[in-house]
Design a protein around this motif. Structure first.
Motif, PDB file in Angstrom:
ATOM      1  N   ASP A 110       0.649  -1.156   0.212  1.00 48.63           N
ATOM      2  CA  ASP A 110       0.162   0.097  -0.171  1.00 48.63           C
ATOM      3  C   ASP A 110       1.137   0.979   0.377  1.00 48.63           C
ATOM      4  OD1 ASP A 110      -2.589  -1.489  -0.264  1.00 48.63           O
ATOM      5  OD2 ASP A 110      -2.514  -1.304   2.335  1.00 48.63           O
ATOM      6  N   TYR A 111       2.133   1.471   0.438  1.00 50.47           N
ATOM      7  CA  TYR A 111       2.612   2.305   0.876  1.00 50.47           C
ATOM      8  C   TYR A 111       3.581   2.874  -0.957  1.00 50.47           C
ATOM      9  CZ  TYR A 111       6.523   5.619   2.971  1.00 50.47           C
ATOM     10  OH  TYR A 111       7.360   6.960   3.675  1.00 50.47           O
ATOM     11  N   GLU A 112       3.013   1.583  -1.751  1.00 49.51           N
ATOM     12  CA  GLU A 112       3.644   2.633  -3.223  1.00 49.51           C
ATOM     13  C   GLU A 112       2.554   3.843  -3.496  1.00 49.51           C
ATOM     14  OE1 GLU A 112       3.220   0.858  -7.629  1.00 49.51           O
ATOM     15  OE2 GLU A 112       2.804  -0.809  -6.014  1.00 49.51           O
ATOM     16  N   PHE A 113       1.343   3.614  -3.175  1.00 46.42           N
ATOM     17  CA  PHE A 113       1.086   5.218  -3.580  1.00 46.42           C
ATOM     18  C   PHE A 113       0.884   6.136  -2.347  1.00 46.42           C
ATOM     19  CE2 PHE A 113      -2.117   1.214  -4.039  1.00 46.42           C
ATOM     20  CZ  PHE A 113      -2.719   1.197  -5.658  1.00 46.42           C
ATOM     21  N   ASP A 153      -6.532  11.770 -12.831  1.00 45.32           N
ATOM     22  CA  ASP A 153      -5.703  10.912 -12.386  1.00 45.32           C
ATOM     23  C   ASP A 153      -4.698  11.503 -11.105  1.00 45.32           C
ATOM     24  OD1 ASP A 153      -5.776   9.225 -13.925  1.00 45.32           O
ATOM     25  OD2 ASP A 153      -4.152  10.133 -15.102  1.00 45.32           O
ATOM     26  N   ILE A 154      -4.817  12.657 -11.027  1.00 46.22           N
ATOM     27  CA  ILE A 154      -4.716  13.280  -9.491  1.00 46.22           C
ATOM     28  C   ILE A 154      -5.645  13.231  -8.004  1.00 46.22           C
ATOM     29  CG2 ILE A 154      -4.391  15.604  -8.722  1.00 46.22           C
ATOM     30  CD1 ILE A 154      -3.623  16.914 -11.184  1.00 46.22           C
ATOM     31  N   SER A 182      -7.110  11.269  -3.149  1.00 41.17           N
ATOM     32  CA  SER A 182      -8.162  10.045  -2.601  1.00 41.17           C
ATOM     33  C   SER A 182      -7.686   8.867  -1.976  1.00 41.17           C
ATOM     34  CB  SER A 182      -9.676   9.973  -3.246  1.00 41.17           C
ATOM     35  OG  SER A 182     -10.215   8.941  -2.702  1.00 41.17           O
ATOM     36  N   LYS A 183      -6.888   8.317  -2.528  1.00 36.13           N
ATOM     37  CA  LYS A 183      -5.970   6.555  -2.519  1.00 36.13           C
ATOM     38  C   LYS A 183      -5.524   7.348  -1.071  1.00 36.13           C
ATOM     39  CE  LYS A 183      -5.241   2.743  -2.213  1.00 36.13           C
ATOM     40  NZ  LYS A 183      -6.071   1.743  -2.008  1.00 36.13           N
ATOM     41  N   ARG A 184      -4.518   8.536  -1.310  1.00 34.17           N
ATOM     42  CA  ARG A 184      -3.942   8.592  -0.507  1.00 34.17           C
ATOM     43  C   ARG A 184      -4.572   9.139   1.130  1.00 34.17           C
ATOM     44  NH1 ARG A 184      -2.750  13.676   1.892  1.00 34.17           N
ATOM     45  NH2 ARG A 184      -0.883  14.846   3.236  1.00 34.17           N
ATOM     46  N   HIS A 194      -6.441   7.133   6.289  1.00 31.42           N
ATOM     47  CA  HIS A 194      -7.379   6.887   7.828  1.00 31.42           C
ATOM     48  C   HIS A 194      -7.215   5.495   8.363  1.00 31.42           C
ATOM     49  CE1 HIS A 194     -11.889   7.452   8.718  1.00 31.42           C
ATOM     50  NE2 HIS A 194     -12.021   5.586   8.045  1.00 31.42           N
ATOM     51  N   LYS A 195      -6.950   4.344   6.663  1.00 33.95           N
ATOM     52  CA  LYS A 195      -6.765   3.221   7.462  1.00 33.95           C
ATOM     53  C   LYS A 195      -5.453   2.833   9.157  1.00 33.95           C
ATOM     54  CE  LYS A 195      -6.354  -1.125   5.528  1.00 33.95           C
ATOM     55  NZ  LYS A 195      -6.020  -2.177   4.191  1.00 33.95           N
TER      56      LYS A 195
END
Length: 396
Positions: free
Chosen positions: A205-208, A234-235, A240-242, A247-248
């Protein structure tokens, strides 16, 4: 203000200007007799035509600056054409010299290099077999650790081949920098192996997080580099993924080595801590040495693995010396990474392969050191012989 003729121009001024622009000294009075050839001779001849017979001394510098700048623009295409015509012959000579050098290097280092290549092939073939036999099981049980170890191993094999290519060509410093990455992968392999699936997932996940901050750099410099803007979708998607991952996992996740937050202390999340955690920090002196050839510190400019101790030579290319450290380190790290992967689904064949690689790795390490010591011995004998001859000549 006094005026001076061409023959009275202060030569030191001429020297300074021409040295700044052309990187060689030239005498204004005898320039055409200095064995200048081709475009450089034409350049000098044309320069003399542009200098007035009478010129104020304080204007010499500015005048020559302007003339030389103009003539450089005019003569550069001539020199480029000249180099294009001669580059075939020039490159053919250089390639012949390199081929002869690499042939000599291979004769001397053939045994340890062959063992390194053997290790790479064994590693590739055994991991491919393991992958085919266990990928379905790993997916059905959501074995994220296996996925990460497979990716690490594939990259390790590629880097090992890069190291082999650099060693065969006599670039010990370059091979050491690639081993630096191989060592990082070995540390990562042990760390993933020794922790649970959650750590492996956090690593993926850290890739994101990395991609998000790379995106910010791209957005900042794209206009300067002439690159196109990123699509807004894309931005937004990466942003949003970050936010979702923070949050997780919490705010600490996006910090350097945040994916280790379940294992490493908050104040001690770095690569050195990873090494210490899996007890591989005894290789840190080699790692620090390799860092010199990656970063801009001064040591890399004054110390090269390709130089025998005491040598005053500044190496600007390949050397047949210094292959021992990157060679043996590559054998060791590749064996470690492969062992981590093969023992994720241990079988008798997999464990046997680990033993075989360990045996070949130890043998290769001994051979790398043996060849290097032989070169050092030959160098010492050569220096002793020179000193004897020098003393003999002094007495006669």
């Amino acid at each position: 203000m006094n005026t001076i003729t061409l023959t009275e121009i202060n030569e030191r001024i001429i020297y300074k200007i021409l040295h700044l622009h052309l990187y060689f000294y030239i005498d204004i009075e005898r320039g055409l007799d200095m064995n200048l050839k081709g475009p450089m001779k034409e350049f000098y001849s044309e320069l003399l035509k542009h200098i007035p017979e009478n010129i104020k001394e304080e204007n010499v510098t500015n005048f020559l600056d302007n003339v030389i700048e103009k003539m450089l623009n005019e003569t550069t295409p001539i020199m480029v054409d000249d180099l294009r015509k001669s580059q075939g012959e020039m490159l053919e000579d250089q390639r012949l010299l390199r081929a002869e050098f690499e042939a000599r290097l291979h004769r001397r280092w053939s045994k340890p290099l062959a063992l390194l290549e053997t290790l790479i092939v064994i590693s590739l073939e055994s991991s491919e077999e393991l992958y085919k036999e266990n990928i379905s099981i790993a997916k059905s049980k959501s074995n994220i650790k296996f996925e990460v170890l497979i990716k690490i191993h594939a990259r390790a094999c590629q880097i090992s081949y890069e190291i082999l290519a650099l060693l065969r060509s006599g670039f010990a410093d370059g091979a050491m920098t690639r081993w630096r990455t191989l060592h990082e992968l070995a540390v990562l392999s042990f760390f993933i192996s020794q922790n649970d699936n959650d750590v492996a997932q956090m690593y993926l996940d850290y890739e994101f997080i990395e991609r998000y901050y790379e995106m910010l750099e791209y957005i900042k410099y794209a206009p300067i580099l002439g690159y196109s803007e990123l699509p807004k979708e894309d931005i937004d998607e990466l942003t949003s993924k970050r936010a979702e991952l923070i949050h997780k996992y919490g705010n600490e996740f996006e910090k350097p080595y945040g994916w280790t937050l379940n294992v490493l202390d908050k104040k001690n999340r770095n690569f050195k801590a990873l090494e210490e955690n899996i007890q591989l920090d005894h290789l840190r002196p080699y790692y620090k040495l390799a860092c010199n050839y990656v970063h801009l510190g001064p040591k890399a400019s004054s110390f090269s693995l390709g130089n025998i101790e005491g040598s005053k030579i500044i190496i600007a290319g390949a050397s047949n010396y210094g292959l021992a450290n990157p060679g043996q380190n590559a054998c060791l790290s590749l064996t470690q990474i492969t062992t981590c992967l093969l023992t994720s689904y241990p079988t008798f064949e997999a464990l046997m392969t680990c033993k075989i690689m360990d045996k070949f790795s130890s043998e290769a390490c001994e051979l790398f050191v043996e060849v290097q010591k032989q070169i050092e011995l030959e160098e010492d004998n050569y220096i002793d012989e020179l000193e004897i001859n020098e003393r003999f000549n002094c007495h006669h």
